[in-house]
Design a protein around this motif. Structure first.
Motif, PDB file in Angstrom:
ATOM      1  N   PHE A  90       0.859  -1.178   0.000  1.00  0.00           N
ATOM      2  CA  PHE A  90       0.000   0.000   0.000  1.00  0.00           C
ATOM      3  C   PHE A  90       0.896   1.229   0.000  1.00  0.00           C
ATOM      4  O   PHE A  90       1.609   1.496   0.968  1.00  0.00           O
ATOM      5  CB  PHE A  90      -0.912   0.014   1.227  1.00  0.00           C
ATOM      6  N   ILE A 105      -0.866  -1.100  -4.454  1.00  0.00           N
ATOM      7  CA  ILE A 105      -2.217  -0.546  -4.376  1.00  0.00           C
ATOM      8  C   ILE A 105      -2.094   0.902  -3.925  1.00  0.00           C
ATOM      9  O   ILE A 105      -1.617   1.178  -2.823  1.00  0.00           O
ATOM     10  CB  ILE A 105      -3.122  -1.355  -3.419  1.00  0.00           C
ATOM     11  N   GLU A 107      -4.794   3.013  -4.129  1.00  0.00           N
ATOM     12  CA  GLU A 107      -6.117   3.496  -3.750  1.00  0.00           C
ATOM     13  C   GLU A 107      -6.312   3.443  -2.241  1.00  0.00           C
ATOM     14  O   GLU A 107      -5.420   3.099  -1.484  1.00  0.00           O
ATOM     15  CB  GLU A 107      -7.191   2.657  -4.453  1.00  0.00           C
ATOM     16  N   GLY A 112      -9.072  -1.410  -0.808  1.00  0.00           N
ATOM     17  CA  GLY A 112      -8.103  -2.438  -1.187  1.00  0.00           C
ATOM     18  C   GLY A 112      -8.147  -3.644  -0.258  1.00  0.00           C
ATOM     19  O   GLY A 112      -8.079  -4.791  -0.707  1.00  0.00           O
ATOM     20  N   GLN A 115     -11.289  -5.851  -0.734  1.00  0.00           N
ATOM     21  CA  GLN A 115     -11.134  -6.708  -1.907  1.00  0.00           C
ATOM     22  C   GLN A 115     -10.194  -7.882  -1.604  1.00  0.00           C
ATOM     23  O   GLN A 115     -10.487  -9.021  -1.939  1.00  0.00           O
ATOM     24  CB  GLN A 115     -10.595  -5.876  -3.070  1.00  0.00           C
TER      25      GLN A 115
END
Length: 194
Positions: A90, A105, A107, A112, A115
């Motif tokens: 992240f 990721i 976002e 995240g 998901q």
């Protein structure tokens, strides 16, 4: 939904690293028994979550361990898992990830994580978080951590990067197991109560 487990080395006074990210206190107590246990825990996972700083440190180390002819056998097995597991970083700042099986990721962490936790396409094992203090703080605030594996080392360093931040609500934990290693390190395994 897959479990999210934080595995963290800590000093007795609650630091995960020295003021400049030093981990020398950690290496002094590490032994083969701990490596074997860590490998067992990682074998029950198939995804590793990392923040940018921890990712960069690990990506500079683990990919080369499997080519090291002097690498101890237990460390080699762990290195193989580290290199083959799915890794998710992240980070809004990291532009590329050269370590195999790594996804960045950028976002929102909550989206995240939702998901990742719901994924069923071949991912049924636990999700491990190593280091990554800021990421762990964000996951605590989002109530997305299921278990903690805290490797408490018998050392006080007086200052450094504290593991637990200040900005989250109370969380109650249940102690699942404790393991004491010959080096004096104690592994405290907790489950988050909801």
């Amino acid at each position: 939904m897959r479990k999210v487990i934080v595995s963290m080395n800590l000093t007795l006074d609650g630091y995960m690293a020295g003021p400049k990210g030093e981990l020398d206190w950690h290496f002094a107590y590490w032994d083969a028994n701990m490596g074997e246990r860590l490998a067992k825990e990682l074998s029950q996972a198939d995804t590793i979550l990392l923040g940018r700083v921890t990712y960069l440190t690990m990506a500079a180390f683990w990919p080369f361990k499997t080519a090291d002819a002097l690498c101890p056998r237990d460390e080699y097995a762990y290195a193989v898992m580290m290199n083959h597991h799915q890794k998710v970083v992240f980070s809004r700042r990291l532009e590329k990830a050269d370590w195999n099986n790594t996804t960045i990721i950028k976002e929102d962490i909550e989206d995240g994580m939702n998901q990742l936790r719901a994924e069923s396409n071949g991912h049924h094992k636990n999700i491990m978080v190593y280091g990554s203090g800021r990421l762990v703080s964000a996951l605590i605030q989002l109530d997305m951590i299921d278990e903690y594996q805290l490797w408490v080392h018998p050392v006080l360093i007086g200052k450094g990067k504290a593991f637990f931040g200040k900005y989250f609500d109370q969380q109650d934990l249940s102690l699942l197991t404790t393991t004491t290693f010959p080096s004096g390190v104690v592994l405290l395994h907790y489950k988050v109560e909801r």
